[in-house]
Write a protein that holds these residues in place. Structure first.
Motif, PDB file in Angstrom:
ATOM      1  N   ALA B 226       0.859  -1.184   0.000  1.00 12.96           N
ATOM      2  CA  ALA B 226       0.000   0.000   0.000  1.00 12.96           C
ATOM      3  C   ALA B 226       0.896   1.235   0.000  1.00 12.96           C
ATOM      4  CB  ALA B 226      -0.902   0.000   1.231  1.00 12.96           C
ATOM      5  N   PRO B 227       0.714   2.174  -0.921  1.00 13.68           N
ATOM      6  CA  PRO B 227      -0.236   2.099  -2.012  1.00 13.68           C
ATOM      7  C   PRO B 227       0.141   1.001  -2.997  1.00 13.68           C
ATOM      8  CG  PRO B 227       1.257   3.950  -2.334  1.00 13.68           C
ATOM      9  CD  PRO B 227       1.550   3.401  -0.981  1.00 13.68           C
ATOM     10  N   VAL B 228      -0.832   0.524  -3.728  1.00 12.44           N
ATOM     11  CA  VAL B 228      -0.604  -0.593  -4.645  1.00 12.44           C
ATOM     12  C   VAL B 228       0.160  -0.076  -5.890  1.00 12.44           C
ATOM     13  CG1 VAL B 228      -2.908  -0.368  -5.713  1.00 12.44           C
ATOM     14  CG2 VAL B 228      -1.726  -2.557  -5.785  1.00 12.44           C
ATOM     15  N   PRO B 229       1.276  -0.747  -6.242  1.00 12.45           N
ATOM     16  CA  PRO B 229       2.175  -0.220  -7.268  1.00 12.45           C
ATOM     17  C   PRO B 229       1.720  -0.466  -8.713  1.00 12.45           C
ATOM     18  CG  PRO B 229       3.037  -2.276  -6.433  1.00 12.45           C
ATOM     19  CD  PRO B 229       1.806  -1.980  -5.627  1.00 12.45           C
ATOM     20  N   ILE B 230       0.698  -1.258  -8.905  1.00 11.68           N
ATOM     21  CA  ILE B 230       0.228  -1.583 -10.258  1.00 11.68           C
ATOM     22  C   ILE B 230      -1.288  -1.739 -10.193  1.00 11.68           C
ATOM     23  CG2 ILE B 230       0.666  -4.068  -9.886  1.00 11.68           C
ATOM     24  CD1 ILE B 230       1.287  -4.288 -12.906  1.00 11.68           C
ATOM     25  N   SER B 231      -1.976  -1.320 -11.230  1.00  8.79           N
ATOM     26  CA  SER B 231      -3.435  -1.423 -11.210  1.00  8.79           C
ATOM     27  C   SER B 231      -3.867  -2.878 -11.357  1.00  8.79           C
ATOM     28  CB  SER B 231      -4.039  -0.586 -12.339  1.00  8.79           C
ATOM     29  OG  SER B 231      -3.764  -1.175 -13.591  1.00  8.79           O
ATOM     30  N   GLY B 232      -5.074  -3.161 -10.936  1.00  8.99           N
ATOM     31  CA  GLY B 232      -5.623  -4.494 -11.106  1.00  8.99           C
ATOM     32  C   GLY B 232      -5.788  -4.824 -12.581  1.00  8.99           C
ATOM     33  N   LYS B 233      -6.180  -3.832 -13.340  1.00 10.23           N
ATOM     34  CA  LYS B 233      -6.325  -4.017 -14.788  1.00 10.23           C
ATOM     35  C   LYS B 233      -5.027  -4.494 -15.413  1.00 10.23           C
ATOM     36  CE  LYS B 233      -8.389  -0.011 -15.689  1.00 10.23           C
ATOM     37  NZ  LYS B 233      -9.122   1.101 -16.333  1.00 10.23           N
ATOM     38  N   ASP B 234      -3.915  -3.819 -15.041  1.00  9.02           N
ATOM     39  CA  ASP B 234      -2.629  -4.195 -15.616  1.00  9.02           C
ATOM     40  C   ASP B 234      -2.214  -5.596 -15.171  1.00  9.02           C
ATOM     41  OD1 ASP B 234      -2.103  -2.077 -17.309  1.00  9.02           O
ATOM     42  OD2 ASP B 234      -1.191  -0.833 -15.753  1.00  9.02           O
ATOM     43  N   ALA B 235      -2.412  -5.884 -13.901  1.00  9.20           N
ATOM     44  CA  ALA B 235      -2.042  -7.217 -13.402  1.00  9.20           C
ATOM     45  C   ALA B 235      -2.872  -8.291 -14.097  1.00  9.20           C
ATOM     46  CB  ALA B 235      -2.239  -7.288 -11.897  1.00  9.20           C
ATOM     47  N   LEU B 236      -4.162  -8.014 -14.280  1.00 10.34           N
ATOM     48  CA  LEU B 236      -5.023  -8.968 -14.982  1.00 10.34           C
ATOM     49  C   LEU B 236      -4.508  -9.212 -16.398  1.00 10.34           C
ATOM     50  CD1 LEU B 236      -7.662 -10.661 -15.330  1.00 10.34           C
ATOM     51  CD2 LEU B 236      -8.811  -8.528 -15.977  1.00 10.34           C
ATOM     52  N   LEU B 237      -4.107  -8.130 -17.062  1.00  7.34           N
ATOM     53  CA  LEU B 237      -3.614  -8.259 -18.428  1.00  7.34           C
ATOM     54  C   LEU B 237      -2.369  -9.142 -18.485  1.00  7.34           C
ATOM     55  CD1 LEU B 237      -3.878  -7.359 -21.404  1.00  7.34           C
ATOM     56  CD2 LEU B 237      -2.313  -5.486 -20.866  1.00  7.34           C
ATOM     57  N   VAL B 238      -1.490  -8.961 -17.522  1.00  3.01           N
ATOM     58  CA  VAL B 238      -0.263  -9.765 -17.483  1.00  3.01           C
ATOM     59  C   VAL B 238      -0.625 -11.251 -17.407  1.00  3.01           C
ATOM     60  CG1 VAL B 238       1.787 -10.306 -16.109  1.00  3.01           C
ATOM     61  CG2 VAL B 238       1.118  -7.909 -16.468  1.00  3.01           C
ATOM     62  N   THR B 239      -1.551 -11.590 -16.550  1.00  2.00           N
ATOM     63  CA  THR B 239      -1.966 -12.994 -16.428  1.00  2.00           C
ATOM     64  C   THR B 239      -2.622 -13.477 -17.722  1.00  2.00           C
ATOM     65  OG1 THR B 239      -2.397 -12.518 -14.111  1.00  2.00           O
ATOM     66  CG2 THR B 239      -3.158 -14.629 -14.935  1.00  2.00           C
ATOM     67  N   GLN B 240      -3.470 -12.637 -18.291  1.00  2.14           N
ATOM     68  CA  GLN B 240      -4.151 -13.032 -19.530  1.00  2.14           C
ATOM     69  C   GLN B 240      -3.130 -13.322 -20.635  1.00  2.14           C
ATOM     70  OE1 GLN B 240      -6.690  -9.566 -19.913  1.00  2.14           O
ATOM     71  NE2 GLN B 240      -8.490 -10.636 -19.123  1.00  2.14           N
ATOM     72  N   VAL B 241      -2.108 -12.464 -20.743  1.00  2.19           N
ATOM     73  CA  VAL B 241      -1.098 -12.633 -21.792  1.00  2.19           C
ATOM     74  C   VAL B 241      -0.281 -13.908 -21.538  1.00  2.19           C
ATOM     75  CG1 VAL B 241       1.042 -11.640 -22.739  1.00  2.19           C
ATOM     76  CG2 VAL B 241      -0.996 -10.203 -22.468  1.00  2.19           C
ATOM     77  N   ALA B 242      -0.066 -14.235 -20.263  1.00  4.25           N
ATOM     78  CA  ALA B 242       0.714 -15.433 -19.920  1.00  4.25           C
ATOM     79  C   ALA B 242       0.109 -16.702 -20.516  1.00  4.25           C
ATOM     80  CB  ALA B 242       0.810 -15.574 -18.405  1.00  4.25           C
ATOM     81  N   PHE B 243      -1.198 -16.678 -20.761  1.00  3.04           N
ATOM     82  CA  PHE B 243      -1.868 -17.867 -21.295  1.00  3.04           C
ATOM     83  C   PHE B 243      -1.459 -18.191 -22.733  1.00  3.04           C
ATOM     84  CE2 PHE B 243      -4.637 -17.479 -17.689  1.00  3.04           C
ATOM     85  CZ  PHE B 243      -5.140 -18.755 -17.479  1.00  3.04           C
ATOM     86  N   TYR B 244      -0.948 -17.185 -23.452  1.00  6.41           N
ATOM     87  CA  TYR B 244      -0.601 -17.524 -24.842  1.00  6.41           C
ATOM     88  C   TYR B 244       0.776 -17.078 -25.277  1.00  6.41           C
ATOM     89  CZ  TYR B 244      -2.160 -12.805 -26.241  1.00  6.41           C
ATOM     90  OH  TYR B 244      -2.316 -11.457 -26.374  1.00  6.41           O
ATOM     91  N   ASP B 245       1.501 -16.374 -24.405  1.00  8.59           N
ATOM     92  CA  ASP B 245       2.837 -15.953 -24.801  1.00  8.59           C
ATOM     93  C   ASP B 245       3.823 -17.106 -24.611  1.00  8.59           C
ATOM     94  OD1 ASP B 245       4.766 -14.321 -25.793  1.00  8.59           O
ATOM     95  OD2 ASP B 245       4.928 -13.020 -24.027  1.00  8.59           O
ATOM     96  N   ASP B 246       4.955 -16.982 -25.263  1.00  6.89           N
ATOM     97  CA  ASP B 246       6.047 -17.933 -25.065  1.00  6.89           C
ATOM     98  C   ASP B 246       6.418 -17.967 -23.580  1.00  6.89           C
ATOM     99  OD1 ASP B 246       8.510 -19.474 -26.067  1.00  6.89           O
ATOM    100  OD2 ASP B 246       9.392 -17.804 -24.942  1.00  6.89           O
ATOM    101  N   VAL B 247       6.592 -19.154 -23.022  1.00  4.35           N
ATOM    102  CA  VAL B 247       6.767 -19.274 -21.566  1.00  4.35           C
ATOM    103  C   VAL B 247       8.043 -18.580 -21.088  1.00  4.35           C
ATOM    104  CG1 VAL B 247       6.786 -20.836 -19.585  1.00  4.35           C
ATOM    105  CG2 VAL B 247       5.526 -21.466 -21.643  1.00  4.35           C
ATOM    106  N   ALA B 248       9.154 -18.826 -21.755  1.00  2.00           N
ATOM    107  CA  ALA B 248      10.426 -18.232 -21.311  1.00  2.00           C
ATOM    108  C   ALA B 248      10.361 -16.699 -21.395  1.00  2.00           C
ATOM    109  CB  ALA B 248      11.566 -18.761 -22.172  1.00  2.00           C
ATOM    110  N   ARG B 249       9.815 -16.203 -22.485  1.00  2.00           N
ATOM    111  CA  ARG B 249       9.718 -14.736 -22.626  1.00  2.00           C
ATOM    112  C   ARG B 249       8.793 -14.166 -21.549  1.00  2.00           C
ATOM    113  NH1 ARG B 249       8.486 -13.773 -28.264  1.00  2.00           N
ATOM    114  NH2 ARG B 249       6.384 -14.475 -27.714  1.00  2.00           N
ATOM    115  N   CYS B 250       7.711 -14.874 -21.302  1.00  2.00           N
ATOM    116  CA  CYS B 250       6.756 -14.421 -20.295  1.00  2.00           C
ATOM    117  C   CYS B 250       7.439 -14.288 -18.932  1.00  2.00           C
ATOM    118  CB  CYS B 250       5.590 -15.396 -20.229  1.00  2.00           C
ATOM    119  SG  CYS B 250       4.394 -14.988 -18.961  1.00  2.00           S
ATOM    120  N   ILE B 251       8.227 -15.292 -18.573  1.00  2.00           N
ATOM    121  CA  ILE B 251       8.941 -15.270 -17.284  1.00  2.00           C
ATOM    122  C   ILE B 251       9.845 -14.040 -17.212  1.00  2.00           C
ATOM    123  CG2 ILE B 251      10.684 -16.479 -15.896  1.00  2.00           C
ATOM    124  CD1 ILE B 251       9.550 -19.115 -17.267  1.00  2.00           C
ATOM    125  N   GLN B 252      10.590 -13.832 -18.285  1.00  2.00           N
ATOM    126  CA  GLN B 252      11.531 -12.706 -18.348  1.00  2.00           C
ATOM    127  C   GLN B 252      10.787 -11.374 -18.216  1.00  2.00           C
ATOM    128  OE1 GLN B 252      13.271 -12.529 -22.222  1.00  2.00           O
ATOM    129  NE2 GLN B 252      14.700 -10.873 -21.698  1.00  2.00           N
TER     130      GLN B 252
END
Lengths: 425, 425
Positions: B226-252
């Motif tokens: 607190a305060p939260v450093p990233i919006s929920g929208k952005d965090a959600l997007l990161v997870t959503q992208v993880a579902f189809y991005d290359d795994v190694a690149r996603c980790i990086q």
């Protein structure tokens, strides 16, 4: 007698005022739907009597059974193996789940987008309207659909509930799971009743349940005749009553009805004109007093000659092999028989598609009506494949989605009449 | 570049005109939802780029992978074990399922009373709009809900589909079934790819998928600040992208984002005022571009700090134990890890209730929003128990049921504003 009933209901915790309202709704519906029919088999009198005293004598029997130290087990689904319940000296009853009356009560808690059968059954318990559920010691649920599966968790707050896992696929792995569930169920029932399930008792119970299956198969077989000797409404009622009547009495009564019906066939006596369109209904189950679709069809000139539903052929097709084997061997036979129920919970469920085509031919139908309760995902989706399959087989199909209200009766009647016109011989 | 994309899409059988219409809808929504946010982490640029080229580069990568003789496997659910797919040299992609655009197409075939996620995914295939599904060699479905279970049967007409049976209960019998399903899935993938899954390759794949889980866990952990450093929208997007991005690149990329986000925490830099109401969302998954609820909450003054969903903690909680064991031993580890996903498909599913309370405390939330897609029986019913549990824990709850249309935005906004007012600190 009436006074005795009221005392019994009060003892069972029934909400008497609500229950009065409910019971008063039934006679005019039954009059219009059933008693107005012409030339019914005389033996339907027994079933009229059963419905006329729907919360009386049978509840009293169950209550006496319970007072003698035995148990009453309740269920909503044809996957619950009755053989095991009977072999432990307990009684299985199918619970009330077919009335609109209890739906609004359930909607206080359950999502409105839930099928009427689930809402009705939950509302009967919540509103303390059903003496059968009040008499029962254990409700046995299953996982055949998401709506029921999750409803049972909530129901567990009001009454002891045990859930059997019915698998989703028809593989060897699924069969192993189900066999394990059947064995666990035996333990649950033994614990509930304090009675051991021996090979002898299980074999006797199996024979008894098979005899009821054979009686119902005999009745359905008679419906293959032309003209058809019994209305679809009456046949449906017989099956519905079988879910909660005493098994031995049910066998006797159904066979007595069959004697009469078969003599009608011999005499060429039918309840509908010989040219009435013959209809097979397939889809979601129809619990008492859900007679809407049958009533619309049969007052529009059709004859319903078969139901490929859980209140139809799925309830009594396939016998459990009767053997002198060990309990273990018998449980395997029981597990395998129940897995042959081609419920839309399975994926894929091509055997149901074959069943529909086969039954359509055996019963020489002119058309099929696919019926699904609104929000019943499994049957609603499977209707897509039923439609494709029947189109390939050249069998006309009408798809009806409905609930327990009367609001769509006019619309369904219009569609049914158009369909019957289309398939005119 | 654009021309190259169009050629690729045409080669993949995409309906170009429909696809153009769809792609043109995204930028204004993304502008309004994402790019209008203040003080975003700079590293979100990568994810903006990914969404900006959503059907371009990544599809090209998958296509090159396929042209080199490897396979692309597609799925809609977090129960499909990615480790097994990767260990056979194949790639797993989560499929498009979050857009209203494809819903009406699906309604030509599927029942309208089906959740938007299922209709959207089916419509993407039916309308040939999604290059990911077009690139894939096999769709892997599962039995986590009636709607998907039966949709997969219909989808099988358009593309090869294999369905894994996820059990309904959490018993030893269910575990045995699931372990068997995981083993069968290994055989299916080996047959598809022609590659043997060795212990070494499986261990490597397990380590890789765990690394992505660890990166996402790290990101979520940062949201506890607190305060939260990233919006929920952005965090959600990161997870959503993880579902189809290359795994190694996603980790990086996720770790690089975490570096920035953690330095923000050290500097006390947040995206919302320190007194913003902190919200946990729980319920149905949110596939791209289903950002509606987050957008409403975060433009009404709240900060979404955690998602107990399949596009949130259920996706990356619990690692598969990394070991040098045999393939068999590793498959057991994999099976057990996936069974810890507390999906509402299970009955009972009390572990999810505990998770929600635990996360609410860990993320120091002021309130919980239970979100379920309309017609999603499992989450809609489980909301009843979530409500009871949170009431006992003294945590405020708002229940929202929605679909992918914009029609209810105003109504949801009004309810959200009233809720935030009620839980004001």
């Amino acid at each position: 007698m009436k006074t005795d009933d009221r005392k019994m209901w009060a003892d069972l915790g029934i909400d008497l005022q609500r229950h009065d309202t409910f019971l008063n709704l039934l006679p005019p519906v039954y009059q219009e739907t059933y008693l107005s029919q012409n030339n019914r088999p005389e033996h339907m009198e027994f079933f009229d009597f059963v419905v006329g005293d729907i919360h009386g004598i049978r509840v009293r029997e169950l209550r006496e059974h319970a007072q003698n130290g035995s148990k009453v087990v309740a269920a909503y689904c044809v996957f619950v193996p009755e053989e095991i319940v009977l072999a432990a000296g307990a009684i299985l009853v199918g619970l009330c789940a077919g009335a609109q009356f209890s739906v609004p009560l359930a909607e206080d808690i359950l999502p409105r987008n839930t099928c009427a059968l689930i809402k009705s059954s939950f509302g009967f318990k919540l509103g303390r309207i059903c003496p059968y559920v009040q008499t029962s010691h254990l409700i046995v649920g299953e996982t055949t659909c998401d709506g029921k599966k999750k409803m049972f968790e909530i129901l567990g707050k009001y009454q002891p509930v045990y859930v059997m896992e019915v698998p989703n696929k028809k593989t060897q792995l699924s069969r192993a799971l189900w066999l394990g569930e059947v064995k666990s169920f035996k333990q649950v029932i033994e614990k509930l009743t304090g009675d051991e399930i021996t090979a002898d008792r299980l074999a006797q119970a199996t024979k008894l349940v098979n005899d009821r299956r054979r009686a119902l198969q005999r009745l359905y077989s008679a419906r293959k005749a032309a003209p058809v000797p019994i209305s679809g409404k009456d046949a449906l009622l017989v099956t519905q009553v079988a879910f909660y009547d005493d098994v031995a009495r049910c066998i006797q009564q159904v066979n007595a009805l069959c004697d009469e019906v078969e003599s009608r066939i011999a005499g060429g006596d039918g309840v509908f004109p010989a040219n009435a369109r013959r209809i097979l209904i397939t889809g979601s189950p129809m619990a008492i007093p859900n007679w809407k679709l049958h009533h619309i069809l049969e007052t529009a000139g059709a004859a319903v000659v078969c139901e490929e539903t859980c209140t139809g052929t799925r309830y009594f097709d396939n016998l459990v092999p009767e053997c002198e084997g060990t309990v273990e061997e018998q449980l395997e036979n029981i597990a395998d028989r129940y897995l042959k129920i081609n419920c839309a919970c399975f994926t894929p469920n091509d055997e149901r598609l074959s069943d529909i085509v086969r039954l359509a031919k055996e019963y020489n139908v002119d058309g099929v009506v696919h019926y699904n309760l609104q929000f019943c995902h499994t049957y609603a989706n499977e209707a897509v494949k039923v439609e494709e399959t029947l189109a390939e087989a050249g069998i006309p199909l009408l798809r009806i989605e409905s609930d327990y209200s009367n609001e769509d009766e006019g619309q369904i009647r219009t569609r049914v009449e158009a369909f019957l016109e289309m398939i005119r011989r």
